[in-house]
Design a protein around this motif. Structure first.
Motif, short mmCIF file in Angstrom:
data_model
loop_
_atom_site.label_atom_id
_atom_site.label_comp_id
_atom_site.label_asym_id
_atom_site.label_seq_id
_atom_site.Cartn_x
_atom_site.Cartn_y
_atom_site.Cartn_z
N ALA A 17 0.83 -1.21 0.00
CA ALA A 17 0.00 0.00 0.00
C ALA A 17 0.87 1.26 0.00
N ASP A 18 2.00 1.21 0.69
CA ASP A 18 2.93 2.34 0.68
C ASP A 18 3.39 2.64 -0.75
N ALA A 19 3.68 1.59 -1.51
CA ALA A 19 4.16 1.77 -2.88
C ALA A 19 3.07 2.41 -3.75
N VAL A 20 1.83 1.95 -3.57
CA VAL A 20 0.72 2.54 -4.33
C VAL A 20 0.52 4.00 -3.93
N ASP A 45 -7.67 -3.67 1.54
CA ASP A 45 -8.22 -3.18 2.81
C ASP A 45 -7.44 -1.97 3.31
N GLU A 46 -6.12 -2.04 3.20
CA GLU A 46 -5.27 -0.94 3.67
C GLU A 46 -5.45 0.30 2.79
N LEU A 47 -5.57 0.12 1.48
CA LEU A 47 -5.79 1.26 0.60
C LEU A 47 -7.15 1.90 0.88
N HIS A 51 -7.87 5.69 2.15
CA HIS A 51 -8.80 6.58 1.45
C HIS A 51 -9.79 7.19 2.44
N ALA A 52 -10.32 6.36 3.34
CA ALA A 52 -11.35 6.82 4.26
C ALA A 52 -10.79 7.73 5.36
N THR A 53 -9.58 7.45 5.80
CA THR A 53 -9.07 8.17 6.98
C THR A 53 -7.93 9.14 6.69
N GLU A 54 -7.25 8.97 5.56
CA GLU A 54 -6.08 9.80 5.27
C GLU A 54 -6.21 10.58 3.97
N GLY A 55 -7.31 10.39 3.26
CA GLY A 55 -7.53 11.15 2.04
C GLY A 55 -6.82 10.63 0.81
N LEU A 56 -6.32 9.40 0.84
CA LEU A 56 -5.71 8.83 -0.35
C LEU A 56 -6.74 8.80 -1.47
N SER A 57 -6.41 9.40 -2.60
CA SER A 57 -7.39 9.53 -3.69
C SER A 57 -6.95 8.78 -4.94
N PHE A 58 -7.93 8.16 -5.57
CA PHE A 58 -7.76 7.48 -6.85
C PHE A 58 -8.52 8.21 -7.96
N ALA A 59 -8.94 9.44 -7.69
CA ALA A 59 -9.89 10.13 -8.57
C ALA A 59 -9.32 10.40 -9.96
N ARG A 60 -8.01 10.52 -10.07
CA ARG A 60 -7.40 10.79 -11.38
C ARG A 60 -6.71 9.56 -11.96
N ALA A 61 -6.73 8.46 -11.20
CA ALA A 61 -6.03 7.25 -11.64
C ALA A 61 -6.90 6.40 -12.55
N GLN A 62 -6.25 5.50 -13.27
CA GLN A 62 -6.93 4.46 -14.03
C GLN A 62 -6.42 3.12 -13.54
N ALA A 63 -7.14 2.05 -13.89
CA ALA A 63 -6.68 0.72 -13.51
C ALA A 63 -7.18 -0.31 -14.51
N PHE A 64 -6.41 -1.39 -14.63
CA PHE A 64 -6.76 -2.52 -15.48
C PHE A 64 -6.65 -3.79 -14.65
N ARG A 91 -14.90 0.96 -2.86
CA ARG A 91 -14.54 1.47 -1.54
C ARG A 91 -13.68 2.73 -1.62
N VAL A 92 -13.27 3.12 -2.83
CA VAL A 92 -12.45 4.31 -3.00
C VAL A 92 -13.12 5.20 -4.06
N ASP A 93 -12.38 6.16 -4.62
CA ASP A 93 -13.01 7.17 -5.46
C ASP A 93 -12.57 7.16 -6.92
N PHE A 94 -12.32 5.97 -7.47
CA PHE A 94 -12.15 5.89 -8.92
C PHE A 94 -13.38 6.49 -9.59
N VAL A 95 -13.19 7.23 -10.67
CA VAL A 95 -14.34 7.76 -11.40
C VAL A 95 -14.94 6.63 -12.24
N PRO A 96 -16.23 6.70 -12.58
CA PRO A 96 -16.84 5.66 -13.41
C PRO A 96 -16.08 5.47 -14.71
N GLY A 97 -15.82 4.21 -15.05
CA GLY A 97 -15.13 3.89 -16.29
C GLY A 97 -13.63 3.89 -16.18
N ALA A 98 -13.08 4.27 -15.02
CA ALA A 98 -11.62 4.35 -14.88
C ALA A 98 -10.98 2.98 -14.70
#
Length: 261
Positions: A17-20, A45-47, A51-64, A91-98
């Protein structure tokens, strides 16, 4: 290949999770590679916690995602798109379609595989790929005998893999699909950083072959020996067959703190 051996599976999840988190801090629009199965669950679970407690955001990320069963209905609870939504995406904030995965319900599976490869390339490739490893050395669904140069394609699952995965289907091996779509070994190796997690004695032989054995299609994960940036995170049981385990421990203990994973 960096091998990190820890007594606590939770510590391994924290390192991954630190690496991510560091990647997203450096590049908020990074491209992640997401594995399903048991190995990455503590990482997700850690990510989600961060996200919930430290503000880690995936809002601009993509994933496959790595793979998908062929023919499972869209609403099946073990369809991998459903699984990754449950384990992380929802459980996090990926945008739809990301977050995208291979289409195991496509009318033309070959075309779907080609389109998936093109989508990864168009996104700029995967920055960090999370992986697990099967007891027979498979990564994603690249079973023993898979071409080391393979790309996303349809594969037939071995009896061992179907038996291992039956626990997700109520213990019924017959309910596990025989076919899947999977990123190929060459697709996975194209990721810029690979983080592989393995725990338990059942993974020890596969880990030994991957890290210290000859590169061979019989142990598909050995292709990672050719990658310039692979981090292998192991508990003591998964590391129990490694001949150079003491050296890996010494190397990690002496690692400069600024290097990260």
């Amino acid at each position: 290949m960096e091998v990190v051996i820890q007594t606590s599976a939770q510590h391994l999840a924290t390192l991954a999770a630190d690496a991510v988190a560091q990647l997203l801090a450096d590049r908020p629009d990074a491209v992640l590679g997401l594995a399903t199965g048991s190995s990455p669950l503590a990482v997700y679970d850690e990510l989600a916690r961060r996200h919930a407690t430290e503000g880690l955001s995936f809002a601009r990320a993509q994933a496959f995602t790595l793979d998908e069963y062929v023919g499972l209905p869209a609403d099946h609870p073990e369809r991998y798109r459903t699984v990754i939504d449950r384990d992380l995406v929802g459980r996090v904030d990926f945008v739809p379609g990301a977050v995208r995965g291979p289409d195991g319900l496509a009318a033309d599976l070959r075309a779907a595989c080609e389109q998936y490869e093109a989508a990864i390339a168009e996104a700029g490739g995967v920055d960090l790929q999370i992986l697990g490893i099967g007891t027979d050395g498979h990564i994603a669904f690249n079973e023993p005998g898979s071409s080391l140069a393979s790309r996303t394609r349809i594969k037939t699952l071995t009896a061992q893999t179907r038996a291992d995965n039956a626990r997700f289907f109520g213990g019924d091996v017959a309910a596990v699909p025989q076919h899947c779509l999977t990123q190929g070994l060459a697709t996975i190796v194209a990721a810029r950083h690979v983080v592989l997690l393995a725990t338990g004695r059942g993974k020890a032989e596969a880990v030994h072959q991957m890290v210290e054995g000859p590169i061979s299609a019989m142990w598909p994960a050995t292709v990672l020996q050719l990658h310039p940036h692979v981090t292998v995170l192991l508990d003591e049981a998964a590391a129990s067959r490694l001949q150079l385990a003491d050296y890996y421990r010494e190397t990690y203990a002496a690692k400069p703190a600024w290097q990260g994973l």
